[in-house]
Design an enzyme around this catalytic site. Sequence first.
Site, PDB file in Angstrom:
ATOM      1  N   HIS A 307      -8.198  -7.032  74.553  1.00 42.13           N
ATOM      2  CA  HIS A 307      -8.567  -7.750  75.792  1.00 42.13           C
ATOM      3  C   HIS A 307      -9.904  -7.210  76.283  1.00 42.13           C
ATOM      4  O   HIS A 307     -10.181  -6.011  76.171  1.00 42.13           O
ATOM      5  CB  HIS A 307      -7.504  -7.532  76.883  1.00 42.13           C
ATOM      6  CG  HIS A 307      -7.552  -8.552  77.956  1.00 42.13           C
ATOM      7  ND1 HIS A 307      -8.414  -8.466  79.019  1.00 42.13           N
ATOM      8  CD2 HIS A 307      -6.863  -9.702  78.129  1.00 42.13           C
ATOM      9  CE1 HIS A 307      -8.252  -9.528  79.799  1.00 42.13           C
ATOM     10  NE2 HIS A 307      -7.315 -10.291  79.275  1.00 42.13           N
ATOM     11  N   ASP A 364      -0.620 -13.068  75.408  1.00 47.66           N
ATOM     12  CA  ASP A 364      -0.270 -14.053  74.367  1.00 47.66           C
ATOM     13  C   ASP A 364       0.645 -13.495  73.288  1.00 47.66           C
ATOM     14  O   ASP A 364       1.166 -14.263  72.476  1.00 47.66           O
ATOM     15  CB  ASP A 364      -1.554 -14.586  73.717  1.00 47.66           C
ATOM     16  CG  ASP A 364      -2.384 -15.373  74.719  1.00 47.66           C
ATOM     17  OD1 ASP A 364      -3.545 -15.009  74.959  1.00 47.66           O
ATOM     18  OD2 ASP A 364      -1.835 -16.324  75.304  1.00 47.66           O
TER      19      ASP A 364
HETATM   20  C1  SDX Z   1      -6.582 -14.292  76.860  1.00 51.07           C
HETATM   21  O1  SDX Z   1     -10.226 -12.746  79.743  1.00 51.07           O
HETATM   22  C2  SDX Z   1      -8.977 -12.935  80.083  1.00 51.07           C
HETATM   23  O2  SDX Z   1      -8.548 -12.545  81.119  1.00 51.07           O
HETATM   24  C3  SDX Z   1      -8.220 -13.772  79.103  1.00 51.07           C
HETATM   25  C4  SDX Z   1      -6.722 -13.904  79.367  1.00 51.07           C
HETATM   26  C5  SDX Z   1      -6.442 -14.729  80.582  1.00 51.07           C
HETATM   27  O3  SDX Z   1      -5.355 -14.587  81.144  1.00 51.07           O
HETATM   28  O4  SDX Z   1      -7.302 -15.618  80.905  1.00 51.07           O
HETATM   29  O5  SDX Z   1      -6.130 -12.621  79.483  1.00 51.07           O
HETATM   30  C6  SDX Z   1      -6.043 -14.668  78.204  1.00 51.07           C
HETATM   31  O6  SDX Z   1      -7.490 -14.938  76.387  1.00 51.07           O
HETATM   32  C7  SDX Z   1      -6.048 -13.059  76.173  1.00 51.07           C
HETATM   33  C8  SDX Z   1      -6.779 -12.742  74.831  1.00 51.07           C
HETATM   34  C9  SDX Z   1      -6.208 -13.646  73.762  1.00 51.07           C
HETATM   35  N1  SDX Z   1      -6.922 -13.494  72.504  1.00 51.07           N
HETATM   36  C10 SDX Z   1      -6.441 -12.825  71.450  1.00 51.07           C
HETATM   37  O7  SDX Z   1      -5.357 -12.239  71.457  1.00 51.07           O
HETATM   38  C11 SDX Z   1      -7.306 -12.908  70.206  1.00 51.07           C
HETATM   39  C12 SDX Z   1      -7.378 -11.524  69.561  1.00 51.07           C
HETATM   40  N2  SDX Z   1      -8.117 -10.641  70.436  1.00 51.07           N
HETATM   41  C13 SDX Z   1      -9.547 -10.455  70.118  1.00 51.07           C
HETATM   42  O8  SDX Z   1     -10.190 -11.587  69.614  1.00 51.07           O
HETATM   43  C14 SDX Z   1     -10.294  -9.721  71.239  1.00 51.07           C
HETATM   44  O9  SDX Z   1      -9.548  -8.617  71.547  1.00 51.07           O
HETATM   45  C15 SDX Z   1     -10.625 -10.468  72.524  1.00 51.07           C
HETATM   46  C16 SDX Z   1     -11.307 -11.747  72.276  1.00 51.07           C
HETATM   47  C17 SDX Z   1      -9.391 -10.699  73.322  1.00 51.07           C
HETATM   48  C18 SDX Z   1     -11.553  -9.539  73.333  1.00 51.07           C
HETATM   49  O10 SDX Z   1     -12.756  -9.486  72.643  1.00 51.07           O
HETATM   50  P1  SDX Z   1     -13.929  -8.464  73.095  1.00 51.07           P
HETATM   51  O11 SDX Z   1     -13.720  -7.939  74.454  1.00 51.07           O
HETATM   52  O12 SDX Z   1     -15.234  -9.155  72.799  1.00 51.07           O
HETATM   53  O13 SDX Z   1     -13.712  -7.251  72.157  1.00 51.07           O
HETATM   54  P2  SDX Z   1     -14.432  -7.041  70.786  1.00 51.07           P
HETATM   55  O14 SDX Z   1     -14.268  -8.241  69.904  1.00 51.07           O
HETATM   56  O15 SDX Z   1     -15.822  -6.540  71.059  1.00 51.07           O
HETATM   57  O16 SDX Z   1     -13.533  -5.852  70.150  1.00 51.07           O
HETATM   58  C19 SDX Z   1     -13.916  -4.494  70.222  1.00 51.07           C
HETATM   59  C20 SDX Z   1     -13.484  -3.912  68.858  1.00 51.07           C
HETATM   60  C21 SDX Z   1     -14.144  -4.600  67.659  1.00 51.07           C
HETATM   61  O17 SDX Z   1     -14.190  -3.660  66.604  1.00 51.07           O
HETATM   62  P3  SDX Z   1     -15.537  -2.748  66.382  1.00 51.07           P
HETATM   63  O18 SDX Z   1     -16.712  -3.755  66.302  1.00 51.07           O
HETATM   64  O19 SDX Z   1     -15.611  -1.863  67.599  1.00 51.07           O
HETATM   65  O20 SDX Z   1     -15.292  -2.028  65.093  1.00 51.07           O
HETATM   66  O21 SDX Z   1     -12.064  -4.110  68.677  1.00 51.07           O
HETATM   67  C22 SDX Z   1     -11.852  -4.959  67.550  1.00 51.07           C
HETATM   68  C23 SDX Z   1     -13.156  -5.677  67.280  1.00 51.07           C
HETATM   69  O22 SDX Z   1     -13.274  -6.040  65.917  1.00 51.07           O
HETATM   70  N3  SDX Z   1     -10.778  -5.898  67.915  1.00 51.07           N
HETATM   71  C24 SDX Z   1      -9.778  -6.274  67.122  1.00 51.07           C
HETATM   72  C25 SDX Z   1      -8.974  -7.118  67.904  1.00 51.07           C
HETATM   73  N4  SDX Z   1      -9.508  -7.249  69.126  1.00 51.07           N
HETATM   74  C26 SDX Z   1     -10.621  -6.483  69.125  1.00 51.07           C
HETATM   75  N5  SDX Z   1      -9.499  -5.965  65.811  1.00 51.07           N
HETATM   76  C27 SDX Z   1      -8.385  -6.547  65.308  1.00 51.07           C
HETATM   77  N6  SDX Z   1      -7.558  -7.362  65.972  1.00 51.07           N
HETATM   78  C28 SDX Z   1      -7.823  -7.673  67.281  1.00 51.07           C
HETATM   79  N7  SDX Z   1      -7.007  -8.476  67.961  1.00 51.07           N
END
Ligand code: SDX
Length: 429
Positions: A307, A364
């Site tokens: 998140h 989710d």
């Molecule tokens: C919702 O914003 C809100 O409030 C949203 C929400 C709401 O109520 O409106 O809470 C609802 O959208 C919840 C999120 C649902 N999405 C997912 O579950 C999809 C999976 N999650 C990721 O795509 C990610 O965690 C996000 C999109 C939720 C957040 O993305 P960020 O903040 O841009 O984080 P990032 O991609 O920069 O991640 C930081 C690191 C990265 O690795 P490094 O580059 O540091 O090596 O963490 C890794 C990412 O690759 N990472 C994950 C991961 N989420 C982050 N690696 C594997 N699996 C994951 N789920």
Amino acid sequence: MANNTAKLDLDGKIYELPLIVGSENEKAIDIASLRAQTNHITFDDGYGNTGSCKSEITFIDGDLGILRYRGYPIEELAEKSSFIEVSYLLIWGHLPNKAELTEFSNLLSQEQTIHANMKHHFEGFPSTAHPMAILSSMINAVSAYYPELLEGYNPAHFKLQAARLISQVRSIAAFSYRQSHGLPIIYPKKSLKYTPNFIHMMFSEPYDEFVIDPAVTKALDLIFLLHADHEQNCSTSTVRMVGSSRANLFASTAAGVCALWGPLHGGANQAVIEMLLEIHASGDDGRKFIEAAKDKNSGKKLMGFGHRVYKNYDPRAMIIKKACDDVLKALKINDPLLDIAKHLETAALSDPYFVERKLYPNVDFYSGIIMRAIGIPVEMFTVIFAIGRMPGWIANYKEVSDNQGTRIYRPRQIYTGPINQKYIPIDQR
Ligand code: SDX
């Protein structure tokens, strides 16, 4: 605070920028005068460190895993309130008294039927149309029956418009489900309250008795309530962006539906179940998938994890996870996907990759398990999220529109494209 400005040392000059402190002691540097003073803008890809507005609606502390709607803790609202009472709280800023809640509930019932001609729009979609495509277009289609919307935001009409939207988004969702499954449309009943009426429109049959299970109503009302608002997430920021241009409420929330659809946002609840089904079908106990999710080249993520704000357990996920056990027990369902989800969570939360990046289950991760248990088809999961999020979008639209000082949202950029190009006639290219 020692002083109420931040000093910026730039090109040998010191600039002072005012500080802003929120009611929960969040701190910000007000950069409104930065470009005029320094001819510099800030850069923050994905707005991870940028406050787009001041808001009185919802507060999140991502480090502590705190979520409050108008100051009320989500845990208390989940236990004691209802989706419609929370909708009122979010939009009008206070818990309604009995008269206010009755009036609002009656307005929702009064405004629940969509114009009969709308069925021609539903009939125009292929049965394979994604319900989110139908939902976003139908919200704008419905607005054509309310020409007063075109006058823009009018506080005198707002409660009626908000009630229409909250009530009819439910009917549109149910109608799109029935239509895509070749089922006769079921109209809402005046005698039913919000959530049971949705269940009635989704699942009852015109030729048979249909008993609405109170456990299903309770579970779905909780899902709606927990999704009702969440600060400046992608879809809510979209609603504020569109509303800032003085577009009407229906146009602004239809844009929010489109933003929510993405798998990184509201579409994640559908992606989680598809992920769990893939793991279940492959006979993997989850460990292989977790390894793939850690590998940037795999194109896989552990959906439902991570998140932008929560660097701790999403409090909503905690509540939903507990509700999963209660709902499956009440409905006497044993879903192997729940065991896989719990196993994935345990494995991920002990894996340095997830621990170092503070990746925890978000709203989710478990919500789809409940929706599956109550019979919501997976392609409707994000529509359920949109129904729940509607009051939060409406509250944010109202906050933008009520604030006479709101300027149109128009971020700047840093241009990195080609410069000074000369036009070349086509026969010389
Ligand atoms: C919702 O914003 C809100 O409030 C949203 C929400 C709401 O109520 O409106 O809470 C609802 O959208 C919840 C999120 C649902 N999405 C997912 O579950 C999809 C999976 N999650 C990721 O795509 C990610 O965690 C996000 C999109 C939720 C957040 O993305 P960020 O903040 O841009 O984080 P990032 O991609 O920069 O991640 C930081 C690191 C990265 O690795 P490094 O580059 O540091 O090596 O963490 C890794 C990412 O690759 N990472 C994950 C991961 N989420 C982050 N690696 C594997 N699996 C994951 N789920």
